[in-house]
Motif scaffolding. Structure first.
Motif, PDB file in Angstrom:
ATOM      1  N   SER A  56     -95.189 -85.417  39.630  1.00  0.00           N
ATOM      2  CA  SER A  56     -94.753 -85.127  38.131  1.00  0.00           C
ATOM      3  C   SER A  56     -96.052 -84.876  37.246  1.00  0.00           C
ATOM      4  N   LEU A  60     -97.210 -81.805  35.021  1.00  0.00           N
ATOM      5  CA  LEU A  60     -97.221 -82.132  33.759  1.00  0.00           C
ATOM      6  C   LEU A  60     -98.450 -81.406  33.070  1.00  0.00           C
ATOM      7  N   VAL A 122     -92.457 -75.912  32.069  1.00  0.00           N
ATOM      8  CA  VAL A 122     -93.301 -76.944  31.363  1.00  0.00           C
ATOM      9  C   VAL A 122     -94.183 -76.047  30.600  1.00  0.00           C
ATOM     10  N   THR A 126     -93.782 -76.857  26.526  1.00  0.00           N
ATOM     11  CA  THR A 126     -94.990 -76.991  25.694  1.00  0.00           C
ATOM     12  C   THR A 126     -95.402 -76.027  24.547  1.00  0.00           C
ATOM     13  N   ARG A 181     -93.435 -84.196  24.195  1.00  0.00           N
ATOM     14  CA  ARG A 181     -92.037 -84.446  24.516  1.00  0.00           C
ATOM     15  C   ARG A 181     -91.275 -83.353  25.018  1.00  0.00           C
ATOM     16  N   PHE A 184     -92.247 -82.748  28.800  1.00  0.00           N
ATOM     17  CA  PHE A 184     -91.575 -83.931  29.556  1.00  0.00           C
ATOM     18  C   PHE A 184     -90.119 -83.757  29.877  1.00  0.00           C
ATOM     19  N   MET A 226     -92.891 -92.519  29.834  1.00  0.00           N
ATOM     20  CA  MET A 226     -92.966 -91.843  28.734  1.00  0.00           C
ATOM     21  C   MET A 226     -93.600 -92.299  27.591  1.00  0.00           C
TER      22      MET A 226
END
Length: 246
Positions: A56, A60, A122, A126, A181, A184, A226
């Motif tokens: 992940s 990320l 992702v 973002t 946030r 994720f 998180m």
């Protein structure tokens, strides 16, 4: 204890309510396993979850980095130029309204690999919060700062680094927190349908197999990770903005 005593009490109340509800079979034990079953799932699935966590973060971190850089590359010129803002802002705003869920089928079919599709999602998650925070932060800089910079004959890159970006930093930092946030959430969604590793994939795969004790342990592990990430982001943000009012 002084700062988070109430938070701990709320978590304990939720924990006890769940334990009583499952022990007394008020809830379906298939969908809502007992606490002991979830704890056992943690014990047996811990290595697998760590491996998925590594995957992940492998998506990320580069995805968020790319999204932030793109947001700065677009947002800084738009914040500085009224003409550019009037021309591009309606387009940017319209495109930003497209949700990740709607884009995912196109990304999966058009990207060369599933990893590339997940990375795109992702980046999309973002980009927008950071972009709008950058634009608004620069737009709302007190004109006196810019007048003083002109008086001191600060121009070009020096003006940008010494005056514009520090003045816009509070807004940009808030946008970055929101971007973390969103990134994720986009990551978890992408992993559920576009990868074969990751925390989202771990939860989805166990859900499909009916292993709900693993689903719950994966969900709780994901929430814990998180919280840690957001706390680290808040620490960095507070450090960068130590000169502002609390």
């Amino acid at each position: 204890i002084k700062n988070y005593g109430g938070t701990v009490l709320i978590f304990l109340a939720v924990f006890m309510a769940y334990k009583i509800a499952t022990d007394m079979q008020y809830l379906d034990r298939y969908l809502y396993p007992q606490v002991g079953t979830i704890v056992e799932s943690f014990r047996t699935s811990w290595p697998d979850m760590l491996q998925n966590l590594k995957a992940s973060f492998g998506l990320l971190i580069p995805g968020m980095t790319s999204g932030v850089l793109i947001a700065l590359a677009i947002g800084i010129p738009m914040g500085l130029s009224l003409k550019l803002r009037k021309t591009i802002y309606p387009i940017v705003y319209s495109v930003s309204m497209i949700p990740v869920v709607l884009l995912s089928p196109f990304a999966i079919h058009m990207a060369p690999t599933l990893r590339a599709a997940s990375m795109f999602l992702v980046i999309w998650g973002t980009l927008w919060a950071m972009l709008f925070a950058t634009i608004n932060g620069i737009m709302t800089i007190d004109k006196r700062y810019l007048d003083n910079a002109t008086t001191l004959e600060l121009t070009g890159l020096k003006r940008l680094v010494k005056i514009v970006l520090p003045a816009a930093l509070p807004s940009m930092a808030g946008g970055f927190v929101s971007s973390v946030r969103s990134a994720f959430l986009s990551l978890v969604f992408a992993e559920m349908y576009g990868t074969k590793l990751g925390l989202g994939y771990f939860v989805k795969a166990n859900s499909d197999l009916g292993r709900f004790e693993n689903v719950w342990s994966g969900f709780l592990f994901m929430a814990f990770v998180m919280v840690i990430v957001m706390q680290l982001v808040e620490i960095v943000k507070n450090r960068l903005l130590h000169w502002t009012i609390d």
